[in-house]
Design an enzyme around this catalytic site. Structure first.
Site, short mmCIF file in Angstrom:
data_model
loop_
_atom_site.label_atom_id
_atom_site.label_comp_id
_atom_site.label_asym_id
_atom_site.label_seq_id
_atom_site.Cartn_x
_atom_site.Cartn_y
_atom_site.Cartn_z
CD GLU A 184 -35.58 104.36 -21.60
OE1 GLU A 184 -35.70 105.60 -21.58
OE2 GLU A 184 -36.52 103.58 -21.36
CG ASP A 186 -37.10 104.37 -17.95
OD1 ASP A 186 -36.58 103.38 -17.42
OD2 ASP A 186 -36.51 105.46 -18.10
CG ASP A 206 -40.90 107.15 -19.30
OD1 ASP A 206 -40.62 106.45 -20.31
OD2 ASP A 206 -40.04 107.78 -18.67
CG ASP A 252 -38.82 110.00 -23.30
OD1 ASP A 252 -39.37 110.40 -24.34
OD2 ASP A 252 -38.21 110.75 -22.52
#
Length: 657
Positions: free
Chosen positions: A437, A510, A512, A514
């Site tokens: 990402e 990541d 998180d 997203d």
């Protein structure tokens, strides 16, 4: 001097010793899949009683001591003395490989456990196992244990005593309770969710049979007890699978019998662009397909092409439509009952009986033609044909898009130059592709990797959600085109797993929300258009840490919030704490140490243990309907949870191996 090799070196494994020596040959693995396969072997026997009309209820109970109990109210295992072996039939079934009552069709017309090894294998791989038989107003019981002899050798599944009469009873059936042996399995903890899903599936496949699940380990009564009973059978099943989709017709239901094969089918079309075919033989999921699926697909293609010409949707000079066109948007459940099924391997993933294909083809062709000839079904038939004609036009557009995708000057030379950092190794089995990402994290990954076997492909922004997109639309997305080109397999009809350039495809995003969304988007694409990549075990998720705890030269990485307090206690006062907001915050050395080094990283392998449930979950999370998704996320989502992840290729830094 070479070691002498003579007749004394030839080992003869007696009784159940062979099972303990090579458990993977019988249950697939000693991991979670093999552990739960133990339950399915015993449940299959109970289902055989129910499917042949001798039982009405099957229950599975998980106990706090790690054992599992399977109960049915069928006829009970025969308790008489075996004429050749001189012990009870119960003891024979649980101590002799290839012993059972299903090698002919006198007691069971249709059965899943035809190898005669299921019960004995479960006994061989258990610490202990007890069998209770309730038959002819009498309660019988026998216990088996796997114990070490004076030389330390494990004696598998030995009877503690002969079958005993315990008293009178009005109950009937068989109760089997076993405790998996921790000397065999990597982890002996049964998953409540896995067992519940399978029992629910069995309830759909066996309409009218009651399935009960009890988990004595749970405090929550809703999770502790579940009952499944579906009078509608396959109709209920296909509607459940399409609950989060948009159906465009009522389910098409039919059944038939031919040359020893019985077939039940439920079909329902939705407005989606992919087909979802779920097949079973004698209640056993055949995720790899087989002759029954081939017969089904052949008949669908022929009957609908004939019907399309009959109603004028296809002109005389026009070519027939392909099977893919008629199966676009189709959700189908086919349940075949075969008297002598030949499965590939004990785990039964693919049906090999050649005689089943023409039988299924004939049944489907006959019954589907009768359905289409019925006046009240003409609107549905016309809708299906129109949908297929449109799909054919889109397929041609997708073919042209794939032709473009093959041109090096447009795909490999343009988007991948400066984007894909390939590895120097030319052995696909050893090579890894990290789909990373963001350019920032991609830069760190490129610097930190081992370029001999690790390739890096950074994503610039989120790819589109492939759940409600046709293949030609997917191919317009630059990120997906880059992934397809990097993997080298092609996509859709052209997918060829043997051309895969990297045998580990690792999604690295990541830790998180997203990052979780990007993982979901990529997994949706792989599931819908490169499913074999997932089913073959080539897709992994990298697990980056959330925290870095340091005091002097002592460093510990924490992969979720729960691990942080213990790490702080180990490091002691005066520590510094870094919370990683994204992969881009790590320098190349940290990214290598925590996430990319095979000796210290954590990877989660993506598998397809339950194809129907996986399809339902992808639609739930990535489909159009918002409310069911919100409800699921509110109840289940924990983006930092790694408790259930199985390390692949090592353990995380700071953890004990």
């Amino acid at each position: 001097m070479a070691k002498r090799y003579d007749a004394s070196d030839i080992q003869v494994l007696e009784g159940l010793d062979a099972v303990r020596m090579r458990p993977g040959m019988y249950i697939g693995s000693t991991g979670a899949r093999g552990l739960h396969h133990m339950i399915w072997e015993i449940v299959d026997n109970a289902i055989d009683e129910a499917a042949n009309g001798y039982a009405t209820e099957v229950s599975v109970t998980l106990y706090k001591d790690g054992s599992c109990e399977v109960t049915d109210n069928g006829r009970g295992i025969p308790v008489g003395i075996h004429p050749k072996l001189g012990v009870s039939a119960v003891e024979v079934v649980y101590t002799q490989l290839h012993a059972g009552g299903k090698f002919n069709n006198e007691n069971y017309a249709y059965s899943g456990g035809l190898h005669g090894v299921g019960a004995s294998v479960v006994n061989a791989l258990s610490e202990w196992l007890t069998v209770d038989v309730y038959q002819d107003y009498t309660h019988y019981q026998q216990r088996f244990e796997s114990v070490a002899d004076k030389n330390g050798k494990i004696l598998s599944g030995k009877p503690v005593a002969p079958l005993a009469k315990l008293g009178n009873t009005r109950k009937r059936g068989t109760v089997v309770r076993f405790k998996p042996d921790p000397r065999v399995f990597e982890d002996t903890h049964f998953s409540s969710e896995t067992v519940r899903r399978r029992l629910r599936e069995l309830a759909y496949l066996n309409g009218g049979i009651k399935f009960v699940f009890e988990d004595e380990r749970q405090k929550d009564p809703d999770k502790r007890h579940r009952e499944y009973l579906f009078a509608g059978g396959l109709k209920d099943f296909v509607q459940y699978l399409n609950a989060e989709k948009n159906p465009v017709c009522e389910p098409i239901l039919f059944e038939g019998q031919r040359d020893g094969t019985r077939l039940r089918v439920a079909i329902q079309y939705t407005d989606s662009y992919t087909e979802n075919l779920f097949s079973f033989v004698n209640n056993i999921p055949t995720s790899e397909g087989g002759t029954h699926e081939i017969g089904f697909k052949t008949a669908i293609t022929k009957v609908f092409n004939d019907y399309a010409r009959k109603i004028g949707a296809l002109k005389e000079k026009e070519n027939n439509l392909s099977g893919d066109d008629f199966r676009e948007g189709m959700t189908a459940v086919i349940a075949a009952s075969v008297q002598k099924p030949q499965f590939e391997g004990q785990t039964k993933g693919r049906l090999g009986n050649t005689e089943v294909r023409p039988a299924v083809e004939a049944i489907v062709a006959e019954q589907l033609m009768l359905y289409l000839e019925d006046l009240k079904n003409q609107a549905a038939g016309q809708m299906i044909v129109e949908k297929a004609v449109k799909a054919a036009k889109v397929r041609e557009a997708a073919r042209k898009a794939r032709d473009v995708a093959r041109q090096k000057n447009q795909l490999e030379a343009a988007p991948l130059v400066g984007k894909l950092s390939s590895c120097t190794g030319r052995t696909p089995e050893e090579n890894e592709l990290f789909i990373v990402e963001g350019d920032s994290a991609g830069g760190s990954a490129k610097q930190g990797r081992d370029r001999r076997f690790q390739a890096i492909l950074p994503l610039r922004g989120k790819p589109l959600n492939a759940e409600k997109k046709r293949l030609d639309q997917v191919l317009l997305n630059e990120e997906f085109r880059s992934i397809i080109t990097a993997l080298g397999t092609g996509v859709g009809e052209d997918f060829d797993l043997s051309s895969l350039k990297y045998h580990k495809v690792i999604i690295l995003s990541d830790a998180d929300q997203d990052g979780a969304h990007i993982r979901a988007i990529l997994l949706t694409f792989f599931f819908r258009y490169m499913r074999a990549l997932v089913s073959a075990g080539h897709v992994f998720i990298g697990m980056p840490p959330l925290y870095r705890v340091q005091k002097g030269s002592t460093v510990e990485y924490c992969y979720d919030d729960a691990a942080l307090p213990a790490a702080i206690r180990r490091v002691g006062r005066g520590y510094t704490l870094q919370r990683y907001k994204g992969l881009g915050e790590m320098n190349p050395e940290q990214l290598w140490e925590t996430t990319m080094n095979p000796q210290g990283r954590k990877l989660m392998q993506v598998t397809l243990d339950d194809l129907a449930e996986a399809d339902h979950m992808v639609t739930l999370l990535m489909g159009d309907k918002v409310e069911p998704r919100k409800e699921y996320i509110a109840e289940h989502a924990n983006f930092n949870k790694v408790d259930d992840f199985e390390p692949v290729g090592g353990v995380a830094s700071g953890e004990e191996a």
